[in-house]
Motif scaffolding. Structure first.
Motif, PDB file in Angstrom:
ATOM      1  N   SER A 110    -128.120   1.647  -5.003  1.00 33.86           N
ATOM      2  CA  SER A 110    -127.394   2.075  -4.003  1.00 33.86           C
ATOM      3  C   SER A 110    -126.440   1.219  -3.390  1.00 33.86           C
ATOM      4  O   SER A 110    -125.461   1.591  -2.720  1.00 33.86           O
ATOM      5  N   GLY A 111    -126.393  -0.015  -3.676  1.00 35.54           N
ATOM      6  CA  GLY A 111    -125.319  -0.989  -3.448  1.00 35.54           C
ATOM      7  C   GLY A 111    -124.101  -0.992  -4.262  1.00 35.54           C
ATOM      8  O   GLY A 111    -123.251  -1.862  -3.899  1.00 35.54           O
ATOM      9  N   GLY A 112    -124.124  -0.523  -5.290  1.00 36.63           N
ATOM     10  CA  GLY A 112    -123.143  -0.816  -6.335  1.00 36.63           C
ATOM     11  C   GLY A 112    -123.505  -0.714  -7.909  1.00 36.63           C
ATOM     12  O   GLY A 112    -124.879  -0.919  -7.951  1.00 36.63           O
ATOM     13  N   GLY A 113    -122.780  -1.197  -8.880  1.00 31.45           N
ATOM     14  CA  GLY A 113    -123.211  -1.480 -10.098  1.00 31.45           C
ATOM     15  C   GLY A 113    -122.841  -2.625 -10.839  1.00 31.45           C
ATOM     16  O   GLY A 113    -121.687  -3.249 -10.207  1.00 31.45           O
ATOM     17  N   VAL A 114    -123.387  -2.999 -11.980  1.00 32.31           N
ATOM     18  CA  VAL A 114    -122.662  -4.283 -12.754  1.00 32.31           C
ATOM     19  C   VAL A 114    -122.444  -3.729 -14.177  1.00 32.31           C
ATOM     20  O   VAL A 114    -123.349  -3.082 -14.894  1.00 32.31           O
ATOM     21  N   TYR A 115    -121.620  -4.335 -14.856  1.00 32.05           N
ATOM     22  CA  TYR A 115    -121.362  -3.672 -16.367  1.00 32.05           C
ATOM     23  C   TYR A 115    -120.752  -5.097 -17.253  1.00 32.05           C
ATOM     24  O   TYR A 115    -119.971  -5.761 -16.568  1.00 32.05           O
ATOM     25  N   ASN A 116    -121.502  -5.033 -18.153  1.00 32.82           N
ATOM     26  CA  ASN A 116    -120.987  -6.199 -19.319  1.00 32.82           C
ATOM     27  C   ASN A 116    -120.942  -5.668 -20.648  1.00 32.82           C
ATOM     28  O   ASN A 116    -122.321  -5.113 -21.104  1.00 32.82           O
ATOM     29  N   PRO A 117    -119.924  -5.382 -21.290  1.00 33.63           N
ATOM     30  CA  PRO A 117    -119.895  -4.499 -22.491  1.00 33.63           C
ATOM     31  C   PRO A 117    -120.719  -5.120 -23.769  1.00 33.63           C
ATOM     32  O   PRO A 117    -121.295  -4.644 -24.648  1.00 33.63           O
ATOM     33  N   LYS A 118    -120.990  -6.531 -23.350  1.00 32.64           N
ATOM     34  CA  LYS A 118    -121.912  -7.225 -24.534  1.00 32.64           C
ATOM     35  C   LYS A 118    -123.400  -7.182 -24.296  1.00 32.64           C
ATOM     36  O   LYS A 118    -124.060  -7.596 -25.047  1.00 32.64           O
ATOM     37  N   GLY A 119    -123.664  -6.245 -23.138  1.00 31.51           N
ATOM     38  CA  GLY A 119    -125.082  -6.138 -22.706  1.00 31.51           C
ATOM     39  C   GLY A 119    -125.379  -7.071 -21.683  1.00 31.51           C
ATOM     40  O   GLY A 119    -124.967  -8.311 -21.471  1.00 31.51           O
ATOM     41  N   LEU A 120    -126.339  -6.654 -20.874  1.00 31.40           N
ATOM     42  CA  LEU A 120    -127.193  -7.235 -19.781  1.00 31.40           C
ATOM     43  C   LEU A 120    -128.192  -8.016 -19.938  1.00 31.40           C
ATOM     44  O   LEU A 120    -129.178  -7.510 -20.715  1.00 31.40           O
ATOM     45  N   ASP A 121    -128.418  -9.329 -19.398  1.00 33.54           N
ATOM     46  CA  ASP A 121    -129.679 -10.143 -19.258  1.00 33.54           C
ATOM     47  C   ASP A 121    -130.555  -9.544 -18.441  1.00 33.54           C
ATOM     48  O   ASP A 121    -130.281  -9.781 -16.877  1.00 33.54           O
TER      49      ASP A 121
END
Ligand code: NAD
Length: 420
Positions: free
Chosen positions: A247-258
């Protein structure tokens, strides 16, 4: 106009519209239609809770049973400021179709309290839960109506409900709720069950779609119980999870998230935003990322006529109930996106809840491997039944899931002879 607007925002009116569509496809007789489009019982309770500072607050809660013709009512309990009788009625109806589409012998129910649980201390949360459980005790019980966790509730909350019901009965009534901790009759595999179901169905749908990407990518909206399990299990299955949000926002890494590092970050920061190994995105942006699979696992009405034309995923596995609006459905279908609808997509939770209830009633417990195998069997069978209905009747996947479910509930209703 005002009335129209109000109706279009009513979650129950939306649920009824979806039922009507299935009833039309089935040419359901008027008598049966009249019965199935309304809920059977709705209970509203107002109850006081002592807060730690000595003040007494009054809370409002609900328990609704939509239909019990195929078995006892089953459905989660939600703690959220957005809970209303209208929403609980809609979610209760959804539970009836969900249990029917996967072929487990339950009717549908839902409950909730208008509260933001994050604002309460653990003691206040326990008091609220025990008081609410006492208020709805006249409806719930192993043969009548079996609650489970939903948004804002946890295995601990289920333990308090089970304990309250047991205190009233004078003995342990383990089968009165599901999603309990394993120590008190919970089932192995229940914690991950909804996310595991989302994972099995995503993999099955990708197989059907012949997804050509070497490593399909995934965005998950909502990093709660369902979202975290789904992200982890899809990653374990070889997909690349590139974005998550809460609910506080998102994160994006096209190489994949750890994901392990992200969990640590969230523990420390209270949310996923600000994670160093990815870029911040807004919740809305996450829904429109160029991914193979989008899993909305947060709340209702996230993909609507407002943004459905910008969704780039090929497959949407609708983990959260009613995440796509009816208008959103039409746009996605016209654009050729494949949807695994909520009543099928997140049914893993209720299927393993059913296994938990069966184990409690028999006092005989199964290993996790056995549970996961049975879950896979139930969901895969349901997926292909829905898919065949969709192809044969030339209807979208949601309508197909509803058609199957409504037909089963209508059959039970008719054969019991209550409504000819
Ligand atoms: P939860 O409370 O554990 O998690 C919800 C998550 O969604 C949280 O991370 C919250 O921050 C996030 N969120 C809320 N609003 C958001 C927004 N606008 N954008 C992005 N994230 C947002 O709840 P849950 O149990 O994981 O349930 C999620 C959904 O899955 C609900 O629709 C619920 O009805 C459904 N569901 C849950 C289960 C279950 O077993 N828990 C089973 C079937 C269906």
């Amino acid at each position: 106009m005002a009335v129209e607007l109000q109706q279009s925002k009513s979650a129950f009116a939306i649920a009824q519209r979806r039922f009507d569509r299935a009833a039309d496809v089935l040419a359901l007789p008027e008598n049966t239609r009249r019965v199935l489009r309304e809920v059977k019982r709705e209970l509203t309770v107002h109850f006081p809770v002592h807060h730690d500072d000595g003040a007494v607050h009054l809370y409002t809660g609900y328990r609704v049973q939509h239909n019990i013709n195929r078995g006892p009512a089953k459905g989660g309990i939600r703690y959220s400021s957005n809970v209303s009788l209208d929403l609980v009625k809609a979610l209760a109806m959804l539970m009836t179709w969900k249990c029917a589409v996967v072929g487990i012998p339950y009717g549908g129910a839902k409950g909730g309290v208008v509260v933001d649980p994050r604002q309460l201390s653990p003691t206040e949360l326990e008091h609220l839960t025990r008081r609410y459980a006492t208020e709805i005790a006249l409806l719930i019980g192993p043969e009548k109506d079996i609650p489970a966790p939903d948004l804002g509730t946890t295995p601990q909350v289920m333990a308090w409900i089970m304990d309250t019901i047991s205190m009233h009965a004078g003995h342990s009534v383990t089968a009165s709720v599901t999603g309990k901790p394993v120590d008190i009759g919970g089932s192995e595999g229940r914690q991950d069950a909804a996310g595991r179901g989302v994972t099995y169905l995503t993999l099955e749908a990708l197989k059907y779609l012949h997804a050509s990407e070497e490593t399909p990518t995934v965005a998950v909206q909502g990093f709660g119980k369902v979202g975290t399990s789904t992200a982890r299990l899809l990653q374990e299955a070889g997909l690349r999870v590139v974005a998550v949000s809460d609910s506080g926002g998102g994160v994006y890494n096209p190489k994949g998230l750890d994901l392990t590092a992200l969990h640590e970050h969230r523990k420390f920061r209270g949310g996923v935003s600000g994670f160093k190994k990815a870029d911040d995105v807004t919740g809305d942006e996450l829904l429109e990322l160029p991914v193979t699979v989008l899993v909305p696992a947060a709340t209702e009405q996230q993909i609507t006529e407002r943004n459905a034309d910008r969704v780039q995923a090929r497959l949407i596995t609708e983990a959260a109930n009613a995440a796509v609006s009816p208008e959103g459905d039409v746009i996605l279908h016209e654009r050729g996106l494949f949807l695994v609808p909520d009543i099928l997509a997140n049914a893993g939770g209720v299927v393993v809840s059913y296994f938990e209830w069966v184990q409690d009633l028999q006092a005989f417990f199964w290993e996790e491997e056995e549970i996961n195998t049975k879950l896979h069997h139930v969901l895969t069978r349901a997926f292909y039944e829905v898919l065949h209905t969709s192809v044969n009747k030339r209807i979208d996947m949601r309508t197909a899931a509803y058609v199957l479910a409504v037909q089963r509930v209508a059959n039970a209703t008719t054969v019991r002879g209550i409504y000819p």
